[in-house]
Design a protein around this motif. Structure first.
Motif, PDB file in Angstrom:
ATOM      1  N   UNK A  62       0.809  -1.222   0.000  1.00 15.88           N
ATOM      2  CA  UNK A  62       0.000   0.000   0.000  1.00 15.88           C
ATOM      3  C   UNK A  62       0.838   1.265   0.000  1.00 15.88           C
ATOM      4  N   UNK A  63       2.113   1.154   0.402  1.00 16.20           N
ATOM      5  CA  UNK A  63       2.982   2.337   0.463  1.00 16.20           C
ATOM      6  C   UNK A  63       4.158   2.244  -0.498  1.00 16.20           C
ATOM      7  N   UNK A  64       4.047   1.374  -1.510  1.00 16.57           N
ATOM      8  CA  UNK A  64       5.148   1.166  -2.443  1.00 16.57           C
ATOM      9  C   UNK A  64       5.175   2.278  -3.482  1.00 16.57           C
ATOM     10  N   UNK A  65       6.146   3.157  -3.358  1.00 14.08           N
ATOM     11  CA  UNK A  65       6.235   4.327  -4.233  1.00 14.08           C
ATOM     12  C   UNK A  65       6.624   3.971  -5.665  1.00 14.08           C
ATOM     13  N   UNK A  66       7.032   2.714  -5.899  1.00 13.83           N
ATOM     14  CA  UNK A  66       7.381   2.301  -7.265  1.00 13.83           C
ATOM     15  C   UNK A  66       6.145   2.112  -8.127  1.00 13.83           C
ATOM     16  N   UNK A  67       4.979   2.101  -7.502  1.00 14.62           N
ATOM     17  CA  UNK A  67       3.721   1.899  -8.215  1.00 14.62           C
ATOM     18  C   UNK A  67       2.822   3.124  -8.052  1.00 14.62           C
ATOM     19  N   UNK A  68       2.021   3.375  -9.070  1.00 15.12           N
ATOM     20  CA  UNK A  68       1.060   4.477  -8.993  1.00 15.12           C
ATOM     21  C   UNK A  68       0.036   4.190  -7.892  1.00 15.12           C
ATOM     22  N   UNK A  69      -0.477   5.249  -7.295  1.00  9.95           N
ATOM     23  CA  UNK A  69      -1.407   5.113  -6.178  1.00  9.95           C
ATOM     24  C   UNK A  69      -2.602   4.209  -6.496  1.00  9.95           C
ATOM     25  N   UNK A  70      -3.228   4.317  -7.679  1.00  9.44           N
ATOM     26  CA  UNK A  70      -4.426   3.495  -7.932  1.00  9.44           C
ATOM     27  C   UNK A  70      -4.203   1.991  -7.910  1.00  9.44           C
ATOM     28  N   UNK A  71      -2.943   1.527  -8.086  1.00 12.73           N
ATOM     29  CA  UNK A  71      -2.714   0.078  -8.126  1.00 12.73           C
ATOM     30  C   UNK A  71      -2.097  -0.440  -6.826  1.00 12.73           C
ATOM     31  N   UNK A  72      -1.818   0.432  -5.887  1.00 12.44           N
ATOM     32  CA  UNK A  72      -1.262  -0.032  -4.617  1.00 12.44           C
ATOM     33  C   UNK A  72      -2.305  -0.864  -3.877  1.00 12.44           C
ATOM     34  N   UNK A  73      -1.867  -1.970  -3.346  1.00 10.36           N
ATOM     35  CA  UNK A  73      -2.780  -2.895  -2.695  1.00 10.36           C
ATOM     36  C   UNK A  73      -3.315  -3.961  -3.641  1.00 10.36           C
ATOM     37  N   UNK A  74      -3.014  -3.852  -4.932  1.00  8.50           N
ATOM     38  CA  UNK A  74      -3.491  -4.812  -5.924  1.00  8.50           C
ATOM     39  C   UNK A  74      -2.832  -6.173  -5.717  1.00  8.50           C
ATOM     40  N   UNK A  75      -3.638  -7.237  -5.751  1.00  7.09           N
ATOM     41  CA  UNK A  75      -3.110  -8.603  -5.678  1.00  7.09           C
ATOM     42  C   UNK A  75      -2.705  -9.022  -7.094  1.00  7.09           C
ATOM     43  N   UNK A  76      -1.566  -8.509  -7.522  1.00  8.53           N
ATOM     44  CA  UNK A  76      -1.161  -8.651  -8.914  1.00  8.53           C
ATOM     45  C   UNK A  76      -0.900 -10.117  -9.278  1.00  8.53           C
ATOM     46  N   UNK A  77      -0.282 -10.866  -8.377  1.00  7.39           N
ATOM     47  CA  UNK A  77      -0.028 -12.271  -8.665  1.00  7.39           C
ATOM     48  C   UNK A  77      -1.303 -13.062  -8.868  1.00  7.39           C
ATOM     49  N   UNK A  78      -2.301 -12.789  -8.046  1.00  7.89           N
ATOM     50  CA  UNK A  78      -3.592 -13.468  -8.174  1.00  7.89           C
ATOM     51  C   UNK A  78      -4.261 -13.116  -9.495  1.00  7.89           C
ATOM     52  N   UNK A  79      -4.165 -11.860  -9.886  1.00  3.29           N
ATOM     53  CA  UNK A  79      -4.768 -11.425 -11.149  1.00  3.29           C
ATOM     54  C   UNK A  79      -4.096 -12.114 -12.330  1.00  3.29           C
ATOM     55  N   UNK A  80      -2.758 -12.182 -12.320  1.00  2.00           N
ATOM     56  CA  UNK A  80      -2.046 -12.847 -13.411  1.00  2.00           C
ATOM     57  C   UNK A  80      -2.427 -14.323 -13.470  1.00  2.00           C
ATOM     58  N   UNK A  81      -2.594 -14.945 -12.312  1.00  2.00           N
ATOM     59  CA  UNK A  81      -2.986 -16.358 -12.278  1.00  2.00           C
ATOM     60  C   UNK A  81      -4.375 -16.542 -12.883  1.00  2.00           C
ATOM     61  N   UNK A  82      -5.282 -15.608 -12.607  1.00  2.00           N
ATOM     62  CA  UNK A  82      -6.618 -15.668 -13.195  1.00  2.00           C
ATOM     63  C   UNK A  82      -6.552 -15.511 -14.711  1.00  2.00           C
ATOM     64  N   UNK A  83      -5.663 -14.647 -15.183  1.00  2.00           N
ATOM     65  CA  UNK A  83      -5.499 -14.472 -16.630  1.00  2.00           C
ATOM     66  C   UNK A  83      -4.966 -15.760 -17.253  1.00  2.00           C
ATOM     67  N   UNK A  84      -3.990 -16.387 -16.592  1.00  5.19           N
ATOM     68  CA  UNK A  84      -3.429 -17.644 -17.093  1.00  5.19           C
ATOM     69  C   UNK A  84      -4.517 -18.697 -17.223  1.00  5.19           C
ATOM     70  N   UNK A  85      -5.425 -18.721 -16.248  1.00  2.00           N
ATOM     71  CA  UNK A  85      -6.502 -19.713 -16.256  1.00  2.00           C
ATOM     72  C   UNK A  85      -7.693 -19.285 -17.107  1.00  2.00           C
ATOM     73  N   UNK A  86      -7.524 -18.193 -17.856  1.00  2.00           N
ATOM     74  CA  UNK A  86      -8.542 -17.708 -18.799  1.00  2.00           C
ATOM     75  C   UNK A  86      -9.867 -17.398 -18.124  1.00  2.00           C
ATOM     76  N   UNK A  87      -9.805 -16.929 -16.868  1.00  2.00           N
ATOM     77  CA  UNK A  87     -11.048 -16.602 -16.178  1.00  2.00           C
ATOM     78  C   UNK A  87     -11.300 -15.108 -16.093  1.00  2.00           C
ATOM     79  N   UNK A  88     -10.384 -14.299 -16.605  1.00  2.00           N
ATOM     80  CA  UNK A  88     -10.596 -12.861 -16.603  1.00  2.00           C
ATOM     81  C   UNK A  88      -9.664 -12.198 -17.613  1.00  2.00           C
ATOM     82  N   UNK A  89     -10.056 -11.026 -18.122  1.00  2.00           N
ATOM     83  CA  UNK A  89      -9.277 -10.250 -19.101  1.00  2.00           C
ATOM     84  C   UNK A  89      -8.911 -11.074 -20.340  1.00  2.00           C
ATOM     85  N   UNK A  90      -9.766 -12.022 -20.707  1.00  2.00           N
ATOM     86  CA  UNK A  90      -9.444 -12.905 -21.838  1.00  2.00           C
ATOM     87  C   UNK A  90      -9.240 -12.125 -23.127  1.00  2.00           C
TER      88      UNK A  90
END
Length: 269
Positions: free
Chosen positions: A140-168
């Motif tokens: 949540x305080x990682x300055x390397x990322x823009x404020x709107x994406x802080x707190x994002x579960x990025x690994x989980x999202x990528x896994x969902x993309x791999x499994x073709x369940x989102x952002x197909x």
């Protein structure tokens, strides 16, 4: 007078007043009105983005002239989620399906794709690759990322993309960026094989990789995405515990000495 108040007072209105409101397009049922709003929201979103896969947190922007004024600030993503998963307005399901809304199991994305792409690009800027661990969460305080994406579960999202369940619909774009979208198991096998090749180039032997060996951080002998890989443990699991048995031929071709299991010995006797 508000529309909701008019609906509540319909019985007290004169026939002439009701007729006048009917002619003006008055919708007396609140449920019918809300269904109509959702329909118009779906129609507008589809016209703008080419699909009706609306992020769960999507809110119609206030003041955006592309949307009907009474839709401004509408929590459209939340409304769609309720329609799909909570049975809200079930009687009107066919109307939503006619606009392209599906009721199959689908993980609604929490973020617009543009933010996911931005997060991935920031991840690449920091680590030099797109192999996001499943458990990776942007602090949540990682300055390397823009404020709107802080707190994002990025690994989980990528896994969902791999499994073709989102952002197909964005899969091709992500692959063009270099994001690896093969199943995690295949990706890990590829990483281990590449690491074993690098180890062999450096040490000349792959039969005695120490169990505790990890690919050194910042080692020029390995690609950056392999830094920190617990190669010794991975090789031990492959050779002694039968891990990734389906890929045994690939590992043996690299010189790994894989033990024959009791079942295999019995089958060959």
């Amino acid at each position: 007078m508000r529309i909701r108040d008019l609906r509540a007072k319909k019985k007290r209105l004169s026939p002439a007043q009701v007729e006048q409101l009917d002619n003006a397009g008055m919708v007396w049922s609140d449920a019918e009105y809300q269904v109509g709003r959702i329909e118009r929201g779906l129609t507008t979103y589809k016209a703008m983005y080419g699909n009706v896969r609306i992020p769960q947190l999507f809110v119609v922007p206030h003041g955006d002239g592309r949307w009907d004024r009474d839709l401004w600030d509408m929590k459209l993503g939340s409304a769609i989620d309720s329609v799909r998963n909570d049975g809200v307005y079930e009687a009107h399901r066919s109307r939503f399906e006619a606009l392209g809304l599906t009721f199959d199991r689908w993980i609604e994305p929490q973020y617009p794709f543009a933010l996911v792409r931005q997060a991935l690009e920031s991840f690449h800027g920091r680590y030099g690759h797109y192999e996001v661990p499943t458990t990776y969460v942007i602090a949540a305080d990682d300055a390397a990322y823009a404020v709107p994406v802080r707190g994002m579960k990025l690994g989980q999202i990528v896994n969902q993309i791999i499994n073709a369940s989102t952002y197909a619909e964005h899969r091709g774009e992500l692959e063009a960026m270099g994001v690896p979208l093969m199943p995690r198991k295949e990706l890990m096998v590829d990483r281990i094989c590449e690491a074993v090749r690098c180890y062999r180039r450096e040490y000349g032997d792959t039969k005695r990789i120490p169990k505790g060996y990890k690919v050194p951080e910042e080692s020029l002998s390995y690609p950056r995405e392999l830094w920190g890989l617990a190669l010794g443990q991975a090789v031990y699991n492959i050779c002694k515990r039968g891990a990734y048995a389906d890929y045994r031929d690939r590992f043996e071709a690299l010189g790994l000495d894989i033990e024959t299991s009791a079942d295999e010995k019995e089958a060959s006797s």
